[in-house]
Design a protein around this motif. Structure first.
Motif, short mmCIF file in Angstrom:
data_model
loop_
_atom_site.label_atom_id
_atom_site.label_comp_id
_atom_site.label_asym_id
_atom_site.label_seq_id
_atom_site.Cartn_x
_atom_site.Cartn_y
_atom_site.Cartn_z
N ALA A 450 2.75 32.00 50.32
CA ALA A 450 3.83 31.51 51.18
C ALA A 450 4.15 32.50 52.29
N ALA A 451 4.15 33.78 51.95
CA ALA A 451 4.55 34.79 52.94
C ALA A 451 3.46 35.02 53.98
N ASP A 452 2.26 35.32 53.48
CA ASP A 452 1.15 35.64 54.39
C ASP A 452 1.58 36.65 55.44
N GLY A 453 2.36 37.65 55.01
CA GLY A 453 2.78 38.71 55.90
C GLY A 453 4.05 38.46 56.67
N ALA A 454 4.77 37.38 56.36
CA ALA A 454 5.99 37.04 57.09
C ALA A 454 7.10 36.69 56.11
N PRO A 455 8.37 36.73 56.55
CA PRO A 455 9.48 36.39 55.65
C PRO A 455 9.38 34.96 55.14
N VAL A 456 9.85 34.76 53.90
CA VAL A 456 9.86 33.43 53.29
C VAL A 456 11.19 33.21 52.58
N GLY A 457 11.49 31.96 52.31
CA GLY A 457 12.61 31.61 51.46
C GLY A 457 12.12 31.19 50.09
N ALA A 458 13.05 31.11 49.13
CA ALA A 458 12.66 30.75 47.78
C ALA A 458 12.01 29.38 47.71
N HIS A 459 12.47 28.44 48.54
CA HIS A 459 11.87 27.10 48.52
C HIS A 459 10.42 27.15 48.98
N ASP A 460 10.08 28.10 49.89
CA ASP A 460 8.68 28.24 50.32
C ASP A 460 7.81 28.69 49.15
N VAL A 461 8.37 29.57 48.31
CA VAL A 461 7.63 30.06 47.15
C VAL A 461 7.35 28.91 46.19
N ALA A 462 8.37 28.11 45.90
CA ALA A 462 8.18 26.97 45.01
C ALA A 462 7.15 26.00 45.57
N GLU A 463 7.20 25.80 46.86
CA GLU A 463 6.26 24.88 47.50
C GLU A 463 4.82 25.36 47.38
N ALA A 464 4.64 26.68 47.29
CA ALA A 464 3.29 27.26 47.24
C ALA A 464 2.74 27.38 45.82
N VAL A 465 3.55 27.06 44.80
CA VAL A 465 3.06 27.18 43.43
C VAL A 465 1.83 26.31 43.17
N PRO A 466 1.77 25.06 43.63
CA PRO A 466 0.54 24.28 43.40
C PRO A 466 -0.70 24.94 43.99
N ALA A 467 -0.57 25.56 45.15
CA ALA A 467 -1.72 26.26 45.75
C ALA A 467 -2.14 27.42 44.87
N ALA A 468 -1.16 28.15 44.33
CA ALA A 468 -1.48 29.26 43.41
C ALA A 468 -2.16 28.72 42.15
N TRP A 469 -1.63 27.63 41.63
CA TRP A 469 -2.20 27.02 40.43
C TRP A 469 -3.66 26.63 40.67
N ARG A 470 -3.91 25.96 41.81
CA ARG A 470 -5.28 25.56 42.12
C ARG A 470 -6.20 26.77 42.30
N ASP A 471 -5.67 27.81 42.90
CA ASP A 471 -6.47 29.02 43.10
C ASP A 471 -6.90 29.60 41.76
N VAL A 472 -5.98 29.63 40.81
CA VAL A 472 -6.32 30.13 39.48
C VAL A 472 -7.29 29.20 38.77
N ARG A 473 -7.08 27.89 38.87
CA ARG A 473 -7.94 26.94 38.19
C ARG A 473 -9.36 26.91 38.76
N ASP A 474 -9.50 27.20 40.04
CA ASP A 474 -10.80 27.09 40.70
C ASP A 474 -11.69 28.31 40.48
N VAL A 475 -11.15 29.38 39.91
CA VAL A 475 -11.95 30.57 39.72
C VAL A 475 -13.11 30.25 38.79
N THR A 476 -14.29 30.79 39.11
CA THR A 476 -15.48 30.45 38.31
C THR A 476 -16.05 31.64 37.56
N ASP A 477 -15.66 32.86 37.95
CA ASP A 477 -16.23 34.02 37.23
C ASP A 477 -15.28 34.44 36.12
N ALA A 478 -15.83 35.16 35.16
CA ALA A 478 -15.03 35.59 34.02
C ALA A 478 -14.26 36.84 34.34
#
Length: 478
Positions: A450-478
């Motif tokens: 959400a931040a990507d080097g800039a200020p964010v609000g808490a709602h921005d963090v919540a909005e970015a949780v699905p992207a974080a979830w997908r990033d974790v789920r898409d990892v292929t190496d152990a």
């Protein structure tokens, strides 16, 4: 899983390995890895000016042997001997044979100022307290200089086991650590002094259970709840949110937002901010009849923005499902009631709240985060997620440190989002330790996205949780 082991455990493993190796072989392994890391940092070794800050003991020996390797590749290497009579004899001889020279601390400041690289071999992992005056002066000069500062195993002056910094210490750009991470490399305030950390494998055999763990993507992926074809909203878990007040309705909204992003099948909200919640999230099941009459849930989150209303906290603590206590709930919760619970309890204080619960100054918690998290977990017989620059999750037997996050997460409401997120993971069936660890991991990753080097609000963090979830789920190496 990244793991860290205590000084005592590391030394035991080193002794066992040294008994099977020729004399000096283990130090040579460490020195080779250290020299390679220094060479990588320098880019070109020939003609570079390298200064070794050498104390007594094995860390000084590692620095001297690594300096000898760099000298053989054409670097100009000078060792500042802070304890000449106790310098490692073999390392000193190797450096001199390779063309390196030695000097006393007096007048060494100019050498440090002109160096391309300063290697910190002052104190080993068993060191306690801050640096002595001569060493502290040179560490300060190194910090101000243009030189890259590399710490041997651990920055001198920081506590390897606790991460505490009680006096002057070296601030490194890179720490080259041997065999395993040490807890102090992963926990603030010491973590700030370590810079980047490079682990050199020297062949240690370590126990399966570490003193400290840090999840990585593969670990978080393994723990994430994923629905199957037979799942419905109730099988996925229902999380109850008892939060908010007339003064702080936003805390309820943000906690619900985090919960909706956390994988549970449904979110029940109980409290005075129902209108604000339903206006923002119409999928929420809203009730104003108190937790006991809200309907069945698999976990509760209680406390964000609750003000002084202790009734909801008492009702939630009396339930037989896992409970996450945050913010005002921590202040209102009765310790005996928490200890008497048979279902898991996850407490999520920041340093100020932890200090109030422990009856100590906030600075004491911030300076001794590991000890504070363990102490709080023991007092309340609960799992504790201590938020801050280093987020720790501790229970009676384990401690995990969260490796994700960004300083931009220090924003109002961010903790409410984390509470909802971790509470949702509790409702899906994760243990308190896993829910706290995975929640913090996703929350920190979402904060980065959400931040990507800039200020964010808490709602921005919540909005970015699905992207974080997908990033974790898409990892292929152990």
């Amino acid at each position: 899983m990244r793991t860290a082991y205590s000084v005592e455990t590391v030394r035991t493993a080193e002794r066992e390995l040294m008994a099977r190796l020729p004399e000096g072989a283990l130090m040579q392994r460490a020195a080779a890895g250290l020299a390679a890391a220094c060479a990588d940092l320098l880019g070109r070794v020939y003609g570079r000016r390298v200064v070794l800050l050498v104390g007594s003991g094995d860390n000084g020996g590692d620095a001297l042997y690594a300096g000898a390797r760099l000298a053989r590749r054409g670097a100009g290497v000078t060792a500042v001997l802070l304890a000449p009579e106790r310098a490692h004899a073999g390392g000193l001889a190797a450096l001199r044979r390779a063309g390196g020279r030695t000097v006393a601390p007096g007048g060494a400041e100019e050498l440090v100022e002109r160096a391309d690289l300063v290697l910190d071999g002052i104190v080993g992992i068993g060191g306690k307290g801050g640096l002595r005056p001569d060493a502290a002066r040179l560490a300060e000069v190194a910090e101000r200089s243009r030189a890259a500062v590399v710490a041997v195993d651990l920055p001198s002056g920081v506590d390897a086991d606790t991460g505490q910094v009680t006096g002057a210490a070296v601030r490194a750009d890179l720490t080259v650590t041997f065999g395993t991470h040490k807890p102090g490399l992963l926990i603030d305030p010491a973590r700030e002094y370590a810079g980047s950390v490079r682990l050199v494998d020297i062949g240690l055999s370590l126990p399966p259970r570490a003193e400290l763990e840090a999840l990585q993507h593969a670990d978080a992926r393994r723990l994430l709840p994923v629905p199957t074809g037979e799942s419905d909203k109730y099988r996925r878990g229902v999380v109850g949110i008892a939060a908010g007040s007339a003064r702080y309705p936003g805390a309820a909204v943000l906690a619900v937002y985090g919960a909706l992003r956390g994988g549970a099948g449904a979110v029940r909200y109980v409290g005075p901010a129902g209108d604000a919640v339903i206006a923002r999230f119409p999928e929420t099941l809203v009730s104003d009849r108190g937790p006991k009459h809200a309907g069945r849930v698999q976990a509760w989150v209680v406390g964000p923005g609750a003000g002084d209303d202790a009734s909801a906290v008492g009702e939630v603590l009396a339930s037989d499902v896992p409970v996450l206590i945050d913010a005002d709930g921590l202040r209102l919760a009765d310790r005996d009631a928490v200890r008497a619970r048979t279902a898991p309890t996850l407490m999520t204080p920041h340093a100020g709240e932890a200090a109030a619960l422990l009856g100590v100054p906030r600075e004491e918690v911030e300076g001794a985060r590991l000890a504070s998290a363990r102490e709080l977990a023991g007092r309340y017989d609960a799992t504790v997620l201590l938020k801050g620059s280093t987020t720790l999750v501790a229970d009676a037997g384990s401690v995990r440190v969260n490796p994700t996050g960004t300083a931009w997460l220090a924003t109002a409401g961010s903790g409410d989002v984390l509470s909802g997120l971790a509470g949702s993971l509790l409702a899906s069936g994760l243990s308190a330790l896993d829910a706290g660890s995975v929640g913090a991991y996703l929350h920190g990753l979402a904060g980065r996205f959400a931040a990507d080097g800039a200020p964010v609000g808490a709602h921005d963090v919540a909005e970015a949780v699905p992207a974080a979830w997908r990033d974790v789920r898409d990892v292929t190496d152990a």
